[in-house]
Scaffold this motif. Structure first.
Motif, PDB file in Angstrom:
ATOM      1  N   ILE A  21       0.681  -1.336   0.068  1.00 50.63           N
ATOM      2  CA  ILE A  21      -0.122  -0.160   0.124  1.00 50.63           C
ATOM      3  C   ILE A  21       0.783   1.350  -0.001  1.00 50.63           C
ATOM      4  O   ILE A  21       0.931   2.096  -0.871  1.00 50.63           O
ATOM      5  N   LYS A  22       1.848   1.156   0.956  1.00 42.28           N
ATOM      6  CA  LYS A  22       2.760   2.352   0.994  1.00 42.28           C
ATOM      7  C   LYS A  22       3.526   2.570  -0.402  1.00 42.28           C
ATOM      8  O   LYS A  22       3.914   3.779  -0.822  1.00 42.28           O
ATOM      9  N   ALA A  23       3.722   1.521  -1.138  1.00 43.66           N
ATOM     10  CA  ALA A  23       4.688   1.488  -2.241  1.00 43.66           C
ATOM     11  C   ALA A  23       3.687   2.218  -3.388  1.00 43.66           C
ATOM     12  O   ALA A  23       4.378   2.894  -4.215  1.00 43.66           O
ATOM     13  N   LEU A  24       2.449   1.916  -3.534  1.00 43.08           N
ATOM     14  CA  LEU A  24       1.668   2.465  -4.205  1.00 43.08           C
ATOM     15  C   LEU A  24       1.529   3.889  -4.203  1.00 43.08           C
ATOM     16  O   LEU A  24       1.620   4.668  -4.949  1.00 43.08           O
ATOM     17  N   GLU A  25       1.467   4.340  -2.989  1.00 40.31           N
ATOM     18  CA  GLU A  25       1.088   5.750  -2.693  1.00 40.31           C
ATOM     19  C   GLU A  25       2.442   6.471  -2.940  1.00 40.31           C
ATOM     20  O   GLU A  25       2.481   7.616  -3.631  1.00 40.31           O
ATOM     21  N   GLY A  26       3.569   5.683  -2.760  1.00 34.46           N
ATOM     22  CA  GLY A  26       4.841   6.396  -3.009  1.00 34.46           C
ATOM     23  C   GLY A  26       5.241   6.530  -4.373  1.00 34.46           C
ATOM     24  O   GLY A  26       6.242   7.467  -4.945  1.00 34.46           O
ATOM     25  N   SER A  27       4.592   5.711  -5.272  1.00 35.59           N
ATOM     26  CA  SER A  27       4.789   6.167  -6.817  1.00 35.59           C
ATOM     27  C   SER A  27       3.663   6.645  -7.522  1.00 35.59           C
ATOM     28  O   SER A  27       3.279   6.696  -8.741  1.00 35.59           O
ATOM     29  N   ARG A 121      20.910   2.641 -13.962  1.00 39.80           N
ATOM     30  CA  ARG A 121      20.604   3.293 -12.829  1.00 39.80           C
ATOM     31  C   ARG A 121      19.260   2.913 -12.300  1.00 39.80           C
ATOM     32  O   ARG A 121      18.399   2.852 -12.970  1.00 39.80           O
ATOM     33  N   GLU A 122      18.954   3.020 -10.885  1.00 38.97           N
ATOM     34  CA  GLU A 122      17.677   2.842 -10.551  1.00 38.97           C
ATOM     35  C   GLU A 122      17.032   3.818  -9.619  1.00 38.97           C
ATOM     36  O   GLU A 122      17.773   4.701  -8.963  1.00 38.97           O
ATOM     37  N   ARG A 123      15.833   4.146  -9.992  1.00 44.72           N
ATOM     38  CA  ARG A 123      15.243   5.560  -9.112  1.00 44.72           C
ATOM     39  C   ARG A 123      13.638   4.919  -8.958  1.00 44.72           C
ATOM     40  O   ARG A 123      13.152   4.129  -9.578  1.00 44.72           O
ATOM     41  N   LEU A 124      12.937   5.804  -8.004  1.00 46.57           N
ATOM     42  CA  LEU A 124      11.632   5.460  -7.647  1.00 46.57           C
ATOM     43  C   LEU A 124      10.933   5.818  -8.743  1.00 46.57           C
ATOM     44  O   LEU A 124      11.000   6.926  -9.452  1.00 46.57           O
ATOM     45  N   LEU A 125       9.936   4.831  -9.093  1.00 42.92           N
ATOM     46  CA  LEU A 125       8.899   4.918 -10.130  1.00 42.92           C
ATOM     47  C   LEU A 125       7.861   6.122  -9.626  1.00 42.92           C
ATOM     48  O   LEU A 125       7.317   5.768  -8.809  1.00 42.92           O
ATOM     49  N   PRO A 126       7.972   7.422 -10.571  1.00 40.05           N
ATOM     50  CA  PRO A 126       7.088   8.529  -9.903  1.00 40.05           C
ATOM     51  C   PRO A 126       5.666   8.556 -10.442  1.00 40.05           C
ATOM     52  O   PRO A 126       4.852   9.247  -9.941  1.00 40.05           O
ATOM     53  N   ASN A 127       5.280   7.756 -11.431  1.00 42.26           N
ATOM     54  CA  ASN A 127       4.154   7.973 -12.369  1.00 42.26           C
ATOM     55  C   ASN A 127       3.688   6.590 -12.883  1.00 42.26           C
ATOM     56  O   ASN A 127       3.478   5.992 -13.800  1.00 42.26           O
ATOM     57  N   LEU A 128       3.389   5.709 -11.727  1.00 45.86           N
ATOM     58  CA  LEU A 128       2.709   4.320 -11.870  1.00 45.86           C
ATOM     59  C   LEU A 128       1.566   4.273 -12.672  1.00 45.86           C
ATOM     60  O   LEU A 128       1.114   3.537 -13.641  1.00 45.86           O
ATOM     61  N   ASP A 129       0.632   5.249 -12.535  1.00 48.07           N
ATOM     62  CA  ASP A 129      -0.595   5.515 -13.341  1.00 48.07           C
ATOM     63  C   ASP A 129      -0.113   5.496 -14.827  1.00 48.07           C
ATOM     64  O   ASP A 129      -0.691   4.477 -15.581  1.00 48.07           O
TER      65      ASP A 129
END
Length: 284
Positions: A21-27, A121-129
């Motif tokens: 759930i937090k992972a979804l919110e974070g992305s 390189r890896e980064r947090l996915l900001p636009n999961l939608d």
């Protein structure tokens, strides 16, 4: 996010510790999501108190067990394969055309990029939608059965490991975007994702992983609940051999060396799936 899509987080015995759930919110995910539990889960009331009654969807586990092939006859139903198959029915009952199945132990969604210096390189996915929209669009324009995101282990070897450069890989594990109008059945009590994609790929179904984006789960057998106890009881033996039972023509077992060393499946794709030939070779 489109209104004909939702996410199901398959969970068991982990009320209060669903990290996905937090992972979804974070992305930045903005669409509908539900936690899918079975009616035999002893923590079912805890899930409802923790996440809300409307967020928790429940399916009949014994009814599902009666119609799927687990590859075993031990009567032990501690497995995610029942929930994976139930997602199709629940999605249809709620009025969704598309859905994504996720495990409950995802820490983050990631994006991989080639910086042209020999390293990924890896980064947090900001636009999961947007990523999900694109993956659904790919399904709508092809005959794809399901498409998944990559896992951390897929990138072993970095840019020279070969996986990242594929764009699409012929497998699907852990995360599945599905269409209720293209239903397929997961099989196998353990290693159900591998058993399913090798069995159905051999029959011409298309299973893909998008290699530019992925998920990072908790290490195998770290969290209590879920299937951790089942894996520990069998010493990691039953899990990979399950896929050999379903696809002996394409799967073997080998040792995998890592921080959490264990035996692991290995798929021979030349034996598993028909080749996809470029259209330029099509006869007039």
């Amino acid at each position: 996010m489109r209104n004909d899509f939702c996410i199901f987080i398959c969970s068991n015995g982990r009320a209060g510790s669903v990290t996905t759930i937090k992972a979804l919110e974070g992305s930045g995910y903005t669409g509908d999501w539900y936690i899918l539990c079975d009616d035999l889960d002893r923590q079912l009331d805890d899930y409802r108190r923790e996440y809300g009654v409307d967020r928790v969807q429940v399916f009949d586990k014994k009814a599902m067990a009666a119609i799927i092939d687990t590859g075993t006859n031990d009567g032990d139903m501690r497995a995610i394969v029942y929930a994976r198959n139930a997602c199709f029915d629940v999605a249809k009952s709620l009025g969704y055309r598309y859905f994504m199945e996720l495990d409950d132990d995802i820490k983050r969604f990631m994006y991989k990029k080639d910086k042209h210096d020999g390293r990924l390189r890896e980064r947090l996915l900001p636009n999961l939608d947007a990523v999900i929209e694109s993956m659904i669009g790919f399904m709508e324009s092809t005959k794809t059965t399901t498409i998944a995101m990559a896992q951390g282990g897929d990138f072993i070897g970095g840019i020279n490991g070969g996986f990242f450069k594929k764009g699409l890989a012929r497998k699907a594990m852990n995360s599945f975007i599905c269409d209720v109008e293209r239903r397929f059945w997961f099989c196998g009590k353990q290693n159900e994702d591998v058993s399913t994609y090798v069995t159905l790929s051999n029959r011409g179904k298309l299973f893909f992983t998008f290699t530019k984006c992925g998920i990072t789960p908790e290490p195998t057998q770290k969290l209590a609940g879920g299937m951790t106890e089942v894996y520990k009881e069998s010493g990691g033996y039953t899990k990979p051999f399950s896929s050999v039972i379903f696809a002996p023509f394409a799967v073997k077992v080998r040792a995998m060396s890592s921080k959490h060393a264990r035996i692991h499946h290995a798929v021979s794709w030349n034996n598993c799936a028909p080749c996809i030939i470029n259209e330029r070779w099509k006869k007039a």
